[in-house]
Design a protein around this motif. Structure first.
Motif, short mmCIF file in Angstrom:
data_model
loop_
_atom_site.label_atom_id
_atom_site.label_comp_id
_atom_site.label_asym_id
_atom_site.label_seq_id
_atom_site.Cartn_x
_atom_site.Cartn_y
_atom_site.Cartn_z
N GLN A 150 -4.99 4.53 1.00
CA GLN A 150 -5.32 3.12 1.29
C GLN A 150 -4.84 2.19 0.16
O GLN A 150 -4.38 1.08 0.42
CB GLN A 150 -6.83 2.96 1.49
N VAL A 151 -4.96 2.66 -1.08
CA VAL A 151 -4.46 1.85 -2.19
C VAL A 151 -2.96 1.62 -2.02
O VAL A 151 -2.46 0.51 -2.22
CB VAL A 151 -4.78 2.50 -3.56
N GLY A 152 -2.25 2.69 -1.63
CA GLY A 152 -0.82 2.56 -1.40
C GLY A 152 -0.49 1.55 -0.32
O GLY A 152 0.52 0.85 -0.37
N SER A 186 -10.87 9.51 -9.12
CA SER A 186 -12.22 9.29 -8.60
C SER A 186 -12.19 8.77 -7.17
O SER A 186 -13.22 8.45 -6.60
CB SER A 186 -13.00 8.35 -9.52
N LEU A 187 -11.00 8.71 -6.58
CA LEU A 187 -10.88 8.27 -5.19
C LEU A 187 -10.59 9.47 -4.28
O LEU A 187 -10.01 10.46 -4.72
CB LEU A 187 -9.75 7.25 -5.04
N ALA A 189 7.35 -3.18 -6.62
CA ALA A 189 6.77 -2.34 -5.57
C ALA A 189 6.67 -3.14 -4.26
O ALA A 189 6.98 -2.64 -3.19
CB ALA A 189 5.40 -1.84 -5.99
N THR A 191 -2.27 -1.11 0.48
CA THR A 191 -2.87 -2.43 0.27
C THR A 191 -1.83 -3.55 0.27
O THR A 191 -2.02 -4.59 0.89
CB THR A 191 -3.65 -2.47 -1.06
N TYR A 192 -0.74 -3.34 -0.46
CA TYR A 192 0.27 -4.39 -0.58
C TYR A 192 1.56 -3.99 0.13
O TYR A 192 2.66 -4.31 -0.30
CB TYR A 192 0.55 -4.69 -2.05
N THR A 206 3.72 2.09 0.88
CA THR A 206 4.16 0.75 0.50
C THR A 206 5.37 0.34 1.34
O THR A 206 5.85 -0.77 1.22
CB THR A 206 4.55 0.68 -1.00
N GLU A 219 -8.62 7.27 0.31
CA GLU A 219 -8.64 6.06 -0.51
C GLU A 219 -7.36 5.93 -1.33
O GLU A 219 -6.85 4.82 -1.53
CB GLU A 219 -9.86 6.06 -1.43
N GLU A 244 4.46 -4.22 -10.25
CA GLU A 244 3.81 -4.49 -8.97
C GLU A 244 4.68 -5.39 -8.08
O GLU A 244 4.68 -5.26 -6.86
CB GLU A 244 2.41 -5.06 -9.17
N ARG A 295 1.25 8.23 -0.68
CA ARG A 295 0.82 6.96 -1.25
C ARG A 295 2.01 6.03 -1.49
O ARG A 295 1.95 4.83 -1.21
CB ARG A 295 0.08 7.23 -2.57
N PHE A 300 -5.31 8.82 -8.12
CA PHE A 300 -6.55 8.22 -8.62
C PHE A 300 -7.66 9.27 -8.46
O PHE A 300 -8.11 9.56 -7.36
CB PHE A 300 -6.88 6.95 -7.84
#
Lengths: 256, 288
Positions: A111-113, A103-104, A87, A115-116, A161, A108, A84, A157, A101
């Motif tokens: 969006q996870v990609g 279940s996303l 990344a 986040t940081y 980043t 979403e 992490e 995704r 992912f």
């Protein structure tokens, strides 16, 4: 593709691997691998199944710890850093098998990609502009997408980043040749944003087509390295299959 | 009829027991055997907080929930993560050890005496009648309402917030989440904090409803939580409410037949679900 300016002008590599030795349990998966990836390059690692290509990429991303040797990013030793952390410093990876992912929703996942994300050109809006089918299907689960579409979401995704180097692990795996062509066709567009690409590919002709530099692995060892223009098909074949070492096959002394 | 309504309302209490257990399993694959004991700890903390600070009993959760959430984060980042890095079996053993330590610690320092969380308010101790047959205690209605609010809150958090999204992502594939820059250990900590927050509410609610003793955690709360989770479906949030209600109704009907059959009836339903529909009545993953 982008020129080899930095490589020939004695510039410094963006990503460098030095004397990397990696074990899978007892098995020695990589044996003293060293190379550098220069800014703007498309560096392709080729090799047969089990040559250690994916292990190499996973070690660079931080998912595997090497037994010895080091990984340098922008001159800094990142060997001890968790994935992490790497990344967030600008090493993104599209893992083998896409690994979305499940279940996303599509959005979403993106969006996870993001986040940081580091500051940079990629936003979710820009991903939707680049891959125009995605916006209409942003609320779907990724399982409802085709393999090629899933691969594109995985790339999106990773791009979110805002990486400086993008690691692509076997993009072509399980995809129809037409789709593979289309996905690799997007590379020039990505390179325009200043990206450097390190990819692993089993499909040698595909790799030779897109790469500015190739590096062939055979059972964890380097057998060939160079620009696609400077190597012959025979050399690549020998390096890929290890024919130079097989005494039974009459083969001129090409490759290693 | 009265039994069914009582059972449904008790289901709210059981859902409070169960949702934290379900969350920990759904996200980290941790079966937390200390779950019930931690609820008892929360209840004891509540009693202490009420005695020392004289906060109104009903508002004690404002202190106890954050305290337990912090404990949850810390435990996850230290002991539980350390065990997870080894194996699933180690995790089970570690939480079992935690359970034993807590239970004996409580016995040592607070004796085997049981304690209730006294709620002096008439609102809580009274009940209201519907017709002449049905009598409903306000406390059970309040606990049921709290359970529904907690589940709605968890669902909202998991589906809408940034951390909720990360929790679901990490539950799906923690390596892929790392590649996106997410520290899954921290995300696990957040999930544990949420779970422990619900554990705190479970402990307080049970302390108001009945009596807390050092052994209540394993012989009642953990077992009922397990039963509710299994009946409802592993890893499903709303399934814990459904499971809790089924368990509660079964117990109340059992009690109608013979008061000593109350607990047995609940476990018979639990066993029947395990045999006939092992995935539970609902079989969704933890998600919105």
């Amino acid at each position: 593709m982008t020129a080899n300016g930095d490589r020939t002008n004695g510039g410094t590599p963006l990503l460098e691997v030095r004397d990397l030795v990696v074990h899978h349990g007892q098995l020695r998966a990589l044996e003293l691998i060293s190379f550098g990836v220069f800014p703007g390059e498309v560096y392709a690692i080729i090799g047969a199944n089990g040559a250690g290509k994916s292990t190499l990429l996973r070690t660079i991303a931080g998912l595997h710890q090497p037994t010895s040797g080091s990984v340098l990013f922008d001159g800094q030793d990142v060997t001890g850093l968790r994935p992490e952390r790497r990344a967030r410093q600008g090493i993104a990876m599209v893992p083998e098998g896409r690994r979305l992912f499940g279940s996303l929703s599509v959005q979403e996942n993106l969006q996870v990609g993001a986040t940081y994300a580091r500051p940079g050109p990629w936003t979710i809006e820009r991903v939707y502009e680049t891959f125009d089918w995605m916006r209409a299907r942003r609320n779907q689960r990724t399982a409802q997408l085709s393999g090629g579409e899933q691969q594109t979401v995985a790339i999106g995704r990773a791009l979110l980043t805002n990486p400086r180097v993008l690691l692509l692990d076997e993009l072509s795996l399980g995809l129809a040749p037409v789709i593979v062509q289309r996905i690799y066709g997007m590379l020039p567009q990505l390179l325009q944003t200043g990206l450097t690409v390190l990819l692993v590919e089993q499909d040698v002709s595909q790799a030779l087509r897109v790469a500015s530099h190739i590096h062939c692995l055979l059972e964890g060892r380097t057998t060939l390295e160079g620009r696609p223009a400077d190597v012959t098909a025979g050399q690549v074949e020998a390096a890929y299959f290890g024919l130079a070492g097989a005494a039974a096959t009459p083969q001129p002394d090409e490759g290693e | 009829m009265n039994a069914v309504i009582q059972g449904i309302l008790t289901g709210g209490l059981y859902a409070l027991f169960a949702c934290g257990l379900s969350l920990m399993f759904g996200v980290m694959k941790v079966v937390n055997l200390a779950h019930g004991d931690l609820a008892v700890v929360a209840g004891y903390v509540a009693i202490g907080v009420i005695t020392i600070t004289h906060v109104p009993v009903l508002w004690s959760f404002l202190i106890v929930v954050p305290v337990m959430a912090v404990i949850g984060y810390v435990l996850q980042r230290t002991i539980i993560q350390g065990a997870l890095d080894r194996s699933a079996l180690t995790t089970l053993l570690v939480t079992f050890g935690l359970s034993v330590v807590i239970e004996n610690g409580l016995l040592q320092f607070f004796t085997a005496n049981s304690h209730g969380i006294g709620v002096g308010l008439a609102l809580i101790t009274d009940s209201f009648n519907i017709g002449s047959q049905i009598q409903i205690p306000y406390l059970l209605v309040l606990i049921f309402a709290v359970a529904v609010v907690v589940l709605l809150g968890l669902q909202y958090f998991l589906s809408r917030s940034v951390y909720g999204r990360l929790i679901r992502a990490v539950a799906d594939d923690k390596e892929a989440a790392q590649l996106a820059g997410a520290d899954y250990r921290h995300v696990f900590g957040i999930a544990a904090a949420l779970a422990f927050g619900t554990v705190a509410l479970a402990g307080i609610a049970y302390g108001m409803y009945a009596q807390l003793a050092p052994t209540t955690g394993t012989d009642t709360i953990l077992l009922f939580a397990f039963a509710a989770v299994v009946i409802g479906g592993l890893g499903s949030l709303w399934g814990t409410l459904l499971g809790g209600i089924v368990l509660g109704v079964a117990q109340q009907i059992g009690a109608q037949i013979n008061i000593s059959d109350e607990v047995l009836a609940g476990y018979l339903v639990f066993l029947a679900v395990l045999v006939l529909r092992p995935q539970g009545l609902t079989s969704r993953r933890v998600r919105s």
